[in-house]
Design an enzyme around this catalytic site. Structure first.
Site, PDB file in Angstrom:
ATOM      1  N   ARG A 103      16.122  11.905  -0.900  1.00 27.43           N
ATOM      2  CA  ARG A 103      15.316  12.287  -2.053  1.00 27.43           C
ATOM      3  C   ARG A 103      13.882  11.751  -1.961  1.00 27.43           C
ATOM      4  O   ARG A 103      13.660  10.639  -1.490  1.00 27.43           O
ATOM      5  CB  ARG A 103      15.942  11.721  -3.334  1.00 27.43           C
ATOM      6  CG  ARG A 103      15.273  12.253  -4.612  1.00 27.43           C
ATOM      7  CD  ARG A 103      15.478  11.335  -5.801  1.00 27.43           C
ATOM      8  NE  ARG A 103      16.864  11.149  -6.185  1.00 27.43           N
ATOM      9  CZ  ARG A 103      17.513  11.916  -7.073  1.00 27.43           C
ATOM     10  NH1 ARG A 103      16.913  12.916  -7.652  1.00 27.43           N
ATOM     11  NH2 ARG A 103      18.762  11.639  -7.363  1.00 27.43           N
ATOM     12  N   GLU A 154       8.411   4.562   8.120  1.00 23.89           N
ATOM     13  CA  GLU A 154       8.222   4.491   9.562  1.00 23.89           C
ATOM     14  C   GLU A 154       8.462   5.796  10.313  1.00 23.89           C
ATOM     15  O   GLU A 154       7.892   6.010  11.384  1.00 23.89           O
ATOM     16  CB  GLU A 154       9.088   3.357  10.129  1.00 23.89           C
ATOM     17  CG  GLU A 154       8.409   2.029   9.837  1.00 23.89           C
ATOM     18  CD  GLU A 154       9.332   0.842   9.824  1.00 23.89           C
ATOM     19  OE1 GLU A 154       9.234   0.034  10.750  1.00 23.89           O
ATOM     20  OE2 GLU A 154      10.141   0.697   8.889  1.00 23.89           O
ATOM     21  N   GLY A 166       0.821  -1.204   0.000  1.00 25.94           N
ATOM     22  CA  GLY A 166       0.000   0.000   0.000  1.00 25.94           C
ATOM     23  C   GLY A 166       0.852   1.249   0.000  1.00 25.94           C
ATOM     24  O   GLY A 166       0.342   2.375   0.018  1.00 25.94           O
TER      25      GLY A 166
HETATM   26 MO1  MOS Z   1       7.988  -2.331   9.476  1.00 23.13          MO
HETATM   27  S1  MOS Z   1       7.222  -2.500  11.381  1.00 23.13           S
HETATM   28  O1  MOS Z   1       9.602  -2.774   9.794  1.00 23.13           O
HETATM   29  O2  MOS Z   1       7.240  -3.559   8.592  1.00 23.13           O
END
Ligand code: MOS
Length: 696
Positions: free
Chosen positions: A586, A663, A468
């Site tokens: 980038r 993340e 996604g």
């Molecule tokens: Mo991410 S929690 O390293 O898939």
């Protein structure tokens, strides 16, 4: 500035898989066309610890439409039982409530579910322990924390520095168990074909990495890797929970092996996900900070206690970011685990950095108050010239610029630091800031294959995953740039173990790892075949190691700004405004990058004020096991949210100059929310989620 070609890196290309997705024609794991499928429903333990004395599958087996019932007493044997989570139906032990202890396979999902309820089980129960207690005498130090960081570190003389510190704070923060809830529940179809010389198994799976699934599962069934094909072109979210196979995958393949030739479909229910696919471990984090009166840090301790499972260890790397975040000469970090009778914790978006930076960046806000310094200035004052952990130069650390840019955009100047000083009607209003960081890594062992076709297009193959995030689009742009062609001439193929080996979409390493392989393959292809290749020529190349990964400290950074409003009578919390400013190298595709960043920030707000998996320690299970009781921020909760990033290329990260962004958006977000709530109310809540009752 030169204009960017419409499909090159840096262009906001719309998702190439978007049309297929919104028209319902993109096949997700459960939807692949297979002939004559059967449906599996797991039977789960209803006690948290004990032994199964007997299972009576008679009534289930007699239900019309039931094809097979597998129990712990008669399931096919696994060839490898070294993984405590994946070893299912192999013995009579129950390690946690919800553990799979059987499976019903039937002509329909409804029949299978009905029959699973008809299996009666006789347990010999034993006392269980599921509650994390920081004073648990059985706490232990793991050998390392996820994936391979030292468990404890110590630098300088922390005790002496704390004793001599002019300003000193000691605080304990708590984060709850949280569960990943991707829109697409975990699902798979297993097909065991014995018609040839040797078994050939196909697993359509919802996974963050097809090769990782194959590597983990093939040995369990005594298969050579070549006998197990894993296919996963589209995935409806994973957030870490699909970063490795779980017990349900093993159940499906076990059942398929019992009934060769009939595809076995398994889609977990939302409730089942709360015991079968991992979760963010709860943490208790004690932080001590020592500083000079001007806020210069002299000492830091970050001691973490968290849960693992008795049946298999998972150690979240919660204190790791504290080792490199600020210039503090005396540092101590540690991780201790309580092994409990619970399912195995696993990855959930920024495992480690997310809970760890919640505590650390909340403590920095508390230190700013204690020193009477602006929280942005406090952070800038403690900027390290090099990585405090390794001594290496930063590939690019522009946290100060993120903080200053954000302060300008958000309107930080002139902020009155006094808490509970602004009101809008019955709403108390406050603002908060926190820093973010996330490592920029790449996984080894990635390859890509490029073939020139008679139609003038280039087929680019890599076993990558799009969960996604926009992989389909971003990798196409990377390939187009590397081949110096328009993206329309790239035909990308991902999500299949028949394609060249690829690492998981995890740790924000996907684009870096797969893109490096594609660029290497494109360079070799051009070198070998030139710009006017013959149809059918092809090149397969492994991504080279990044020599700069050893020379530089590769991390992304960011600054999170939040406005919070708290109703002075009801305690209702609103987050009307959030801005993240990031340094991530980038922007391969600014459209999908922004989605990743605001997605992480949204999940950060959600974790700050909504998400909590409540375990009933009397019985050992999660009671908030659906989306009615496990609260996730909804559209109405997320208002003016925006993410921007510095214009940069990190030439040390990889050939694309991008550091990954899946993340970092969640990191620091909960701290910024908590800091804003404190500024609004004067109440410092040190336990997530921050709810109305806690701020009144
Ligand atoms: Mo991410 S929690 O390293 O898939």
């Amino acid at each position: 500035m030169t204009s960017i070609p419409a499909t090159s890196m840096g262009a906001p290309l719309t998702r190439l898989d978007g049309y297929a997705k919104v028209t319902g024609t993109a096949p997700y794991a459960f939807e692949h066309a297979v002939d004559d499928p059967l449906y599996l429903h797991p039977v789960q333990a209803t006690v948290a610890r004990g032994t199964i004395r007997a299972m009576d599958a008679g009534r289930a087996a007699r239900l019309p439409g039931v094809i097979a019932v597998l129990t712990v007493f008669d399931a096919p044997a696994l060839a490898d039982i070294s993984d405590g989570e994946l070893t299912v139906l192999q013995d009579d032990r129950v390690h946690f409530r919800g553990q799979p202890i059987g499976a019903v396979v039937a002509e329909s999902a409804e029949i299978a579910r009905e029959a699973a309820d008809l299996v009666s089980v006789d347990y010999r129960t034993e006392p269980h322990h599921t509650e994390l207690r920081p004073d648990d005498p059985a706490l232990y130090a793991p050998e390392q924390v996820n994936p391979s960081f030292p468990t404890d570190t110590e630098e300088g003389d922390v005790a002496e520095a704390l004793a001599g510190a002019a300003v000193r704070i000691e605080r304990t923060y708590r984060t709850p168990t949280e569960h990943n809830n991707p829109m697409e529940p975990h699902a798979c179809i297993a097909v065991w074909d014995e018609s040839g010389d040797r078994a050939q198994v196909t697993l359509y799976d919802s996974t963050q990495g097809v090769h990782a699934v194959r590597t983990a599962l093939a040995p369990l069934f005594g298969l050579d890797p070549g006998q197990l094909r894993v296919i996963s072109p589209h995935v409806g979210g994973g957030f870490g929970s699909k970063g490795a196979p779980h017990a349900h995958n093993v159940l499906a393949v076990l059942a398929a092996r019992r009934i060769p030739g009939r595809p076995v479909k398994l889609a977990l229910t939302r409730q089942q996900m709360f015991s079968l696919v991992g979760y963010r471990t709860p943490t208790v984090q004690r932080i001590e900070l020592g500083a000079d009166p001007d806020g210069t840090l002299t000492a830091l301790t970050h001691e973490v206690v968290e849960t693992t499972a008795r049946v298999k260890e998972f150690a979240e790397q919660t204190a790791v970011a504290s080792r490199m975040m600020y210039a503090v000469p005396n540092r101590r970090t540690s991780h201790r685990l309580a092994a409990l009778d619970v399912p195995v914790p696993f990855w959930m978006r920024a495992p480690g950095e997310c809970p760890g930076m919640y505590a650390a960046e909340s403590a920095m806000d508390e230190l700013a108050s204690a020193c009477g310094i602006d929280p942005i200035e406090l952070r800038i004052r403690n900027e390290p010239a090099t990585d405090p952990e390794t001594g290496k130069p930063w590939s690019g650390r522009r946290l100060t610029e993120c903080l200053r840019t954000g302060a300008d955009r958000f309107g930080w100047a002139g902020r009155d630091p006094a808490p509970r000083a602004r009101r809008d009607g019955d709403w108390l209003v406050g603002t908060g800031v926190a820093a973010a960081t996330y490592p920029a890594g790449a996984m080894p062992g990635n390859s890509a294959r490029i073939e020139f076709g008679a139609d003038g297009r280039y087929t680019v193959d890599v076993g990558a995953a799009d969960i996604g995030t926009g992989t389909w689009t971003a990798l196409t742009q990377i390939a187009a740039d590397a081949l110096d062609i328009d993206a329309e001439r790239v035909r990308l193929r991902i999500g299949d173990t028949d394609l060249p080996e690829a690492s998981v979409a995890g740790g924000s390493t996907g684009i870096s790892s797969w893109g490096s392989a594609i660029v290497a393959a494109a360079r070799e292809f051009r070198h070998d075949h030139g710009r006017d290749p013959a149809a059918g020529v092809h090149t397969t190349t492994q991504a080279p190691e990044n020599p700069d990964a050893e020379k530089f400290a590769l991390h992304s950074f960011g600054a999170q700004f939040v406005e919070a409003r708290v109703h002075r009578f009801t305690g209702e919390i609103r987050i009307p405004r959030m801005l993240g400013v990031f340094s991530v190298g980038r922007a391969v595709n600014p459209r999908t990058l922004r989605s990743q960043l605001i997605g992480g920030m949204t999940m950060g707000i959600s974790g700050a004020v909504h998400e909590e998996s409540v375990r009933d320690h009397r019985f050992g299970h999660i009671v908030t096991q659906d989306l009615a009781s496990y609260h996730i921020s909804a559209h109405a909760d997320i208002q003016d949210i925006d993410a921007i990033w510095l214009d940069e290329v990190d030439e040390h990260a990889n050939p694309m100059g991008a550091r990954g962004a899946g993340e970092i958006g969640i990191v620091g977000a909960a701290a910024a929310v908590g800091n804003a709530i404190h500024h609004a109310t004067g109440v410092r809540v040190r336990t997530l989620p921050i709810t109305a009752d806690a701020v009144l």
